[in-house]
Structure formats: structure tokens, C-alpha cells
Motif scaffolding. Structure first.
Motif, PDB file in Angstrom:
ATOM      1  N   VAL A   7       0.841  -1.275  -0.059  1.00  0.00           N
ATOM      2  CA  VAL A   7       0.053  -0.022  -0.101  1.00  0.00           C
ATOM      3  C   VAL A   7       1.002   1.295  -0.194  1.00  0.00           C
ATOM      4  CG1 VAL A   7      -0.573   0.478   2.512  1.00  0.00           C
ATOM      5  CG2 VAL A   7      -2.150   0.893   0.760  1.00  0.00           C
ATOM      6  N   ASP A  17      -0.899  -7.659  -4.536  1.00  0.00           N
ATOM      7  CA  ASP A  17      -1.382  -6.201  -4.309  1.00  0.00           C
ATOM      8  C   ASP A  17      -1.686  -6.195  -2.746  1.00  0.00           C
ATOM      9  OD1 ASP A  17      -4.281  -6.803  -4.121  1.00  0.00           O
ATOM     10  OD2 ASP A  17      -4.484  -5.707  -5.807  1.00  0.00           O
ATOM     11  N   THR A  19      -4.524  -5.162  -1.298  1.00  0.00           N
ATOM     12  CA  THR A  19      -5.736  -5.833  -0.755  1.00  0.00           C
ATOM     13  C   THR A  19      -5.489  -7.434  -0.686  1.00  0.00           C
ATOM     14  OG1 THR A  19      -6.735  -4.054  -1.979  1.00  0.00           O
ATOM     15  CG2 THR A  19      -8.224  -6.189  -1.459  1.00  0.00           C
ATOM     16  N   GLU A  69     -15.972  -3.452   3.586  1.00  0.00           N
ATOM     17  CA  GLU A  69     -14.514  -3.170   3.846  1.00  0.00           C
ATOM     18  C   GLU A  69     -13.394  -3.767   3.636  1.00  0.00           C
ATOM     19  OE1 GLU A  69     -17.355  -3.927   5.782  1.00  0.00           O
ATOM     20  OE2 GLU A  69     -16.622  -4.185   7.756  1.00  0.00           O
ATOM     21  N   TRP A  70     -13.631  -5.151   3.159  1.00  0.00           N
ATOM     22  CA  TRP A  70     -12.112  -5.663   2.971  1.00  0.00           C
ATOM     23  C   TRP A  70     -11.969  -6.066   1.531  1.00  0.00           C
ATOM     24  CZ3 TRP A  70     -10.391  -4.920   7.161  1.00  0.00           C
ATOM     25  CH2 TRP A  70     -11.099  -4.698   8.262  1.00  0.00           C
ATOM     26  N   GLN A  71     -12.554  -5.169   0.690  1.00  0.00           N
ATOM     27  CA  GLN A  71     -12.323  -5.346  -0.634  1.00  0.00           C
ATOM     28  C   GLN A  71     -11.168  -4.367  -1.570  1.00  0.00           C
ATOM     29  OE1 GLN A  71     -13.962  -8.045  -1.843  1.00  0.00           O
ATOM     30  NE2 GLN A  71     -14.666  -8.173   0.161  1.00  0.00           N
ATOM     31  N   GLU A  72     -10.936  -3.213  -0.670  1.00  0.00           N
ATOM     32  CA  GLU A  72      -9.873  -2.625  -0.886  1.00  0.00           C
ATOM     33  C   GLU A  72      -9.114  -2.045   0.211  1.00  0.00           C
ATOM     34  OE1 GLU A  72      -9.472   2.041  -2.761  1.00  0.00           O
ATOM     35  OE2 GLU A  72     -11.167   0.944  -3.023  1.00  0.00           O
ATOM     36  N   THR A  74      -6.453  -0.225   2.806  1.00  0.00           N
ATOM     37  CA  THR A  74      -6.041   1.103   3.058  1.00  0.00           C
ATOM     38  C   THR A  74      -4.693   0.741   4.306  1.00  0.00           C
ATOM     39  OG1 THR A  74      -7.437   1.698   4.878  1.00  0.00           O
ATOM     40  CG2 THR A  74      -8.001   2.314   2.627  1.00  0.00           C
TER      41      THR A  74
END
Length: 131
Positions: A7, A17, A19, A69-72, A74
Motif C-alpha cells: 500500500v 497487491d 488488498t 470493507e475488505w475489498q480495498e 488502506t
């Protein structure tokens, strides 16, 4: 850690990635806590006749990870989940907070979109300094 690196880098690390690494870390943490609960014979995890029986299953882990909330990823979500995973290692929890400043402090620390917060620490209205 790989999710955090990805990230911050803004690109894939070791073929995944941020995520994907975050989701993998959450899953591994939940599986680890499940194994500990089984090994320590936590009634809610292992005793089907107990009134509190509510085991962590692969299906429950998958349902948790399917939440929006766990699809991207941060940085705040990653560190919040790392904080939960480090529950049994308070010195590591503290070191992570000192290194990142996360979880952040908030007057009303209700989790939001997968991000955890700490309650503000005050004495007579003055914010206290944490060493």
C-alpha cells in the motif's frame, strides 16, 4: 507486513497487491486464533453441546472477508487488522502504534469501514502523552 509495503509502494509486492496481502493476513490470523482455541479447548470453539458453541469455520472466515470493507486495502485497515492479530504480543502492538501512529485516537472510537480507533486519553481535559 507485505500488505503495508504494497500500500505504501502503490504497487504489487511479491506478486500480490495490498488488498490480496491484507485479505490473506486476515484469513491467516483468524485461522491461527481458531487453532489456538482448539488446542486450548475453548468451549465455544470445540464443544458442540455447549450453549456458547459458535466455532470459527472456514465459511465464517470467507463471509467476514466478503464484507465490503475488505475489498480495498488502506493503511488504516491493514494496521487495524495487524493490531488485532498482535493481541497476544502487546509490545509488538505498541511498537506498531509508535511506528505508524495507527490506530488513531478519537473521542468516540467506534470502528468505521474496517478501521479501529483508540479512545482519547485525557486527564482533567488535557490530552496525555504516551511514551
Amino acid at each position: 507486513m507485505l500488505a503495508e509495503i504494497a500500500v505504501k509502494k502503490g504497487a504489487a509486492v511479491a506478486g500480490k497487491d495490498a488488498t490480496a496481502w491484507m485479505r490473506e493476513g486476515i484469513k491467516a490470523s483468524m485461522e491461527q486464533y481458531r487453532t489456538w482455541a482448539e488446542n486450548m479447548y475453548v468451549v465455544a470453539q470445540v464443544s458442540e453441546t455447549a450453549g456458547t458453541y459458535n466455532p470459527v469455520t472456514d465459511e465464517k472466515i470467507a463471509a467476514y472477508l466478503a464484507q465490503p470493507e475488505w475489498q480495498e486495502a488502506t493503511l488504516e485497515k491493514i494496521i487495524s487488522q495487524q493490531w488485532i492479530n498482535l493481541y497476544r504480543q502487546p509490545m509488538e502492538m505498541w511498537a506498531t502504534w509508535k511506528r505508524t501512529g495507527l490506530p488513531a485516537f478519537k473521542a468516540q472510537p467506534t470502528p468505521e469501514n474496517g478501521v479501529a480507533f483508540f479512545e482519547e486519553i485525557k486527564l482533567a481535559g488535557a490530552e496525555l502523552t504516551i511514551p
